[in-house]
Design a protein around this motif. Structure first.
Motif, mmCIF file in Angstrom:
data_model
loop_
_atom_site.group_PDB
_atom_site.id
_atom_site.type_symbol
_atom_site.label_atom_id
_atom_site.label_comp_id
_atom_site.label_asym_id
_atom_site.label_seq_id
_atom_site.Cartn_x
_atom_site.Cartn_y
_atom_site.Cartn_z
ATOM 1 N N GLU A 240 32.808 89.664 -28.399
ATOM 2 C CA GLU A 240 32.275 89.842 -27.046
ATOM 3 C C GLU A 240 33.041 88.978 -26.033
ATOM 4 O OE1 GLU A 240 28.019 89.077 -24.914
ATOM 5 O OE2 GLU A 240 28.146 90.562 -26.520
ATOM 6 N N ARG A 244 35.045 90.350 -22.863
ATOM 7 C CA ARG A 244 34.712 89.856 -21.524
ATOM 8 C C ARG A 244 35.967 89.309 -20.846
ATOM 9 N NH1 ARG A 244 31.263 86.433 -22.896
ATOM 10 N NH2 ARG A 244 29.381 87.641 -22.527
ATOM 11 N N LYS A 247 38.110 92.069 -19.440
ATOM 12 C CA LYS A 247 37.678 92.643 -18.168
ATOM 13 C C LYS A 247 38.075 91.750 -16.990
ATOM 14 C CE LYS A 247 33.698 95.097 -20.108
ATOM 15 N NZ LYS A 247 32.219 95.186 -20.136
#
Length: 311
Positions: A240, A244, A247
């Motif tokens: 994750e 993240r 992005k």
């Protein structure tokens, strides 16, 4: 007293007759012979509440095995393993460096000594033996498996922990409806439930990916002790955090490759952000992200653990 064991292997029931005084080890040996599955690769999944530990010397009757007891058996047959090993040997033979006579090397230029890219974590992706790979369903299943193997977040986690998988394949719903994933021999084969219980629909990609991370953790830790739970939570948190960071801008992997995130409809303009760095509380930002994600994933992980066949 003779017990009739209903052994279910790949959806087909087979009756096994054993004396009630037989041990679990004798049950496993008889099942391995009947199914032509090597004993080391055989996994027996009894009903909930019944434990069949090969080291338990008690009789099947004392353990609570009833007449007409239904037990699901999993594991590749001996001839399937032989074909896989032969294919692996052939692949190694083709990829091995060739030996040339010195007379053939005159005038040749040395090859570049640049470091080669590491091999992919998943050596081969195959459909279930009962699924025709050229059927519409088979093609969709293979597409999901290939997507998982090429998922940049999954590859990133595999690189961090040196995870490798020999075969990635599907676990059919009827083999055991309660099973979501199975890791055999610490990564020799990982099987995942891709389809829903009716065999027609497909499970959420993110749910299947979370199960894959769970099964990858079994490459290093057997069973579900505290060490496994810590590792599995860490894998989910690392994936994750990686996505993240993707992005927020281009991230550099450990191997030096760059991850370029695909544009999302709701994504704002890309910004440059360094993963890590101190937070106001003095903790490294990576630690804060991992801790928060671990807490959030605990509930989902409990559900996956109930459907895991890994040992």
């Amino acid at each position: 007293m003779t017990l009739r064991i209903q052994l279910v292997y790949r959806g087909a029931p087979q009756e096994l007759l054993l004396d009630g005084s037989a041990s679990v080890a004798e049950l496993r040996s008889a099942a391995a012979t009947e199914l032509a599955v090597p004993l080391a690769n055989l996994k027996l999944l009894p009903r909930r509440g019944l434990r069949l530990d090969a080291s338990d010397s008690r009789s099947l009757s004392d353990l609570g095995v009833a007449d007409a007891e239904r037990i699901v058996a999993l594991g590749p047959r001996a001839e399937e393993l032989e074909r896989e090993h032969a294919a692996e040997e052939e692949k190694r033979r083709r990829e091995a460096p060739r030996n040339y006579h010195p007379s053939m090397l005159r005038g040749t230029k040395p090859r570049s000594t640049a470091t080669a890219a590491p091999p992919p974590p998943f050596a081969s992706i195959v459909p279930h033996p009962q699924t025709a790979p050229d059927s519409p369903q088979g093609q969709r299943v293979l597409a999901v498996l290939h997507r998982l193997a090429a998922d940049s977040g999954v590859v990133h986690v595999c690189r961090l922990h040196d995870f490798t998988v020999g075969i990635l394949t599907e676990l059919l719903p009827h083999e055991n409806p309660e099973l979501l994933g199975l890791n055999e021999n610490a990564g020799q084969r990982i099987s995942l439930r891709i389809r829903t219980d009716d065999g027609v629909g497909f499970r959420s990609y993110l749910d299947v990916r979370r199960v894959l991370l769970h099964e990858l953790a079994h490459n290093h830790v057997s069973g579900h002790p505290r060490a496994f739970k810590v590792l599995n939570s860490q894998l989910n948190a690392e994936l994750e955090a990686y996505e993240r960071a993707g992005k927020e801008g281009t991230r550099t992997l450990i191997e030096g490759e760059a991850y370029e995130p695909a544009a999302a409809p709701d994504a704002g303009p890309a910004t440059s952000h360094v993963l890590g760095g101190a937070t106001a509380g003095g903790k490294d930002r990576r630690e804060v992200v991992l801790e928060a994600t671990m807490r959030r994933l605990e509930a989902a992980e409990r559900e996956i653990e109930r459907g895991c066949g890994g040992q």
